[in-house]
Design a protein around this motif. Structure first.
Motif, mmCIF file in Angstrom:
data_model
loop_
_atom_site.group_PDB
_atom_site.id
_atom_site.type_symbol
_atom_site.label_atom_id
_atom_site.label_comp_id
_atom_site.label_asym_id
_atom_site.label_seq_id
_atom_site.Cartn_x
_atom_site.Cartn_y
_atom_site.Cartn_z
ATOM 1 N N MET A 131 34.044 45.355 53.254
ATOM 2 C CA MET A 131 34.374 45.439 51.856
ATOM 3 C C MET A 131 35.824 45.022 51.590
ATOM 4 N N ALA A 132 36.036 44.254 50.614
ATOM 5 C CA ALA A 132 37.167 44.061 50.265
ATOM 6 C C ALA A 132 38.234 45.194 49.625
ATOM 7 N N ILE A 133 39.508 45.247 50.421
ATOM 8 C CA ILE A 133 40.264 46.085 49.879
ATOM 9 C C ILE A 133 40.943 45.903 48.222
ATOM 10 N N GLU A 134 40.407 46.973 47.718
ATOM 11 C CA GLU A 134 40.955 46.665 46.172
ATOM 12 C C GLU A 134 42.085 47.560 45.772
ATOM 13 N N ALA A 135 42.535 48.507 46.469
ATOM 14 C CA ALA A 135 43.597 49.222 46.143
ATOM 15 C C ALA A 135 44.262 50.012 47.442
ATOM 16 N N VAL A 136 45.334 50.150 47.555
ATOM 17 C CA VAL A 136 46.095 51.034 48.611
ATOM 18 C C VAL A 136 47.005 52.112 48.180
ATOM 19 N N LEU A 137 46.663 53.127 48.973
ATOM 20 C CA LEU A 137 47.153 54.487 48.775
ATOM 21 C C LEU A 137 48.236 54.504 49.955
ATOM 22 N N PHE A 138 49.532 54.974 49.585
ATOM 23 C CA PHE A 138 50.369 55.067 50.492
ATOM 24 C C PHE A 138 51.187 56.619 50.537
ATOM 25 N N ASP A 139 51.425 57.151 51.759
ATOM 26 C CA ASP A 139 51.948 58.396 51.779
ATOM 27 C C ASP A 139 53.410 58.086 51.442
ATOM 28 N N PHE A 140 54.477 58.879 51.285
ATOM 29 C CA PHE A 140 55.908 58.751 50.951
ATOM 30 C C PHE A 140 56.769 58.895 51.994
ATOM 31 N N SER A 141 56.922 60.196 52.661
ATOM 32 C CA SER A 141 57.360 60.546 53.637
ATOM 33 C C SER A 141 57.112 59.929 55.105
ATOM 34 N N GLY A 142 58.068 59.334 55.758
ATOM 35 C CA GLY A 142 57.627 58.739 57.088
ATOM 36 C C GLY A 142 56.729 57.380 57.000
ATOM 37 N N THR A 143 56.467 57.120 55.623
ATOM 38 C CA THR A 143 55.630 55.834 55.523
ATOM 39 C C THR A 143 56.551 55.074 54.508
ATOM 40 N N LEU A 144 56.924 55.239 53.368
ATOM 41 C CA LEU A 144 57.623 54.153 52.443
ATOM 42 C C LEU A 144 59.054 54.403 52.449
ATOM 43 N N PHE A 145 59.381 56.048 52.610
ATOM 44 C CA PHE A 145 60.711 56.232 52.644
ATOM 45 C C PHE A 145 60.802 57.289 53.919
ATOM 46 N N ARG A 146 62.126 57.500 54.317
ATOM 47 C CA ARG A 146 62.333 58.468 55.356
ATOM 48 C C ARG A 146 63.749 59.186 54.957
ATOM 49 N N ILE B 22 66.643 68.711 63.305
ATOM 50 C CA ILE B 22 66.853 69.633 62.167
ATOM 51 C C ILE B 22 65.662 68.748 61.058
ATOM 52 N N LEU B 23 65.887 67.462 60.989
ATOM 53 C CA LEU B 23 65.250 66.439 60.175
ATOM 54 C C LEU B 23 63.849 66.560 60.362
ATOM 55 N N ASP B 24 63.521 66.720 61.693
ATOM 56 C CA ASP B 24 61.953 66.583 62.102
ATOM 57 C C ASP B 24 61.387 67.903 61.322
ATOM 58 N N ARG B 25 62.202 69.059 61.548
ATOM 59 C CA ARG B 25 61.519 70.289 60.912
ATOM 60 C C ARG B 25 61.410 70.295 59.321
ATOM 61 N N MET B 26 62.481 69.402 58.841
ATOM 62 C CA MET B 26 62.407 69.182 57.420
ATOM 63 C C MET B 26 61.177 68.394 56.775
ATOM 64 N N THR B 27 60.781 67.247 57.658
ATOM 65 C CA THR B 27 59.838 66.585 57.240
ATOM 66 C C THR B 27 58.524 66.542 57.988
ATOM 67 N N THR B 28 58.279 67.245 59.080
ATOM 68 C CA THR B 28 57.139 67.280 59.574
ATOM 69 C C THR B 28 56.036 67.454 58.366
#
Length: 227
Positions: free
Chosen positions: A1-16, A42-48
């Motif tokens: 089936m053709a993709i008609e929409a895309v959902l994106f996570d924020f942290s670690g995906t679009l921004f970091r 520290i950042l790993d703990r903040m964004t896991t």
């Protein structure tokens, strides 16, 4: 089936979330400046996205488990995470926590803008689906990308966190598409991969530093014949 929409996570995906001048005078409990490895820890703990960022008591565990639904619990949980990560004073804990909540402090991946523009040019709507307790819309507006995102499905606003099916069903409903025609892109097979349970496709990206992942999102589009 053709993709008609895309959902994106924020942290670690679009921004970091990455160190900036905020960290210049940071020292650990041992009085030494935080080197790159300790900053990364520290950042790993903040964004896991899953698991626990600290050893919590009963109240702390509740705060951690519900952190992305309630800003007050989010603050309590991450203050404890930062304290246990070795941030030495309450003032520095507060400063780092406030920095994390500043959407403009987050660094976009190099291909984020190109991916959003590529999908927009094809008429494919985008939703940002995030477990988060603060508003991330300013991060997109600051880059001129707010017009490229059709919906923001944020856990603290809708009352559900990934991988709960409700957050994905809300996202596709906001976009007006069926789950089977949507692709979820994220850095957690557990949290973001929950989209599969409602019928969405799923693509995993590695939450590497932004300089080390210049085309991770574009590669996802290419694999799915969207670029």
């Amino acid at each position: 089936m053709a993709i008609e929409a895309v959902l994106f996570d924020f942290s670690g995906t679009l921004f970091r979330l990455e160190p900036d001048e905020t960290w210049a005078d940071m020292v650990g409990v041992d009085g030494k400046s935080l080197d790159r490895s300790r900053q990364a820890a520290i950042l790993d703990r903040m964004t896991t996205p899953v698991g626990h960022g600290a050893d919590f008591d009963a109240a702390g565990r509740l705060a951690w488990e519900r952190r992305d639904l309630d800003p007050a619990l989010h603050r309590a949980a991450y203050h404890e995470v930062l304290r246990q990560a070795g941030v030495p004073t309450p003032a520095l804990v507060e400063r780092l926590y406030d920095w994390m909540l500043d959407a403009l402090a987050w660094t976009p991946y190099p291909d984020t803008g190109a991916v959003l523009k590529t999908l927009a040019a094809q008429g494919i709507p985008v939703a940002v689906v995030s477990n988060i307790a603060f508003d991330i819309r300013p991060a997109f507006a600051a880059n001129g990308w707010d017009r490229l995102v059709a919906a923001y499905t944020l856990s603290f606003e809708i009352g559900a966190v990934k991988p709960d099916s409700r957050i994905f069903r809300t996202a596709v409903a906001q976009l007006g598409v069926r789950p089977e025609s949507a692709l979820m892109v994220g850095d957690s097979a557990v949290a973001d991969g929950g989209a599969v349970g409602v019928g969405c496709g799923f693509a995993l990206v590695d939450p590497l530093p932004t300089v080390a992942r210049p085309e991770g999102l574009l590669e996802v589009l290419r694999r799915h014949e969207l670029a």
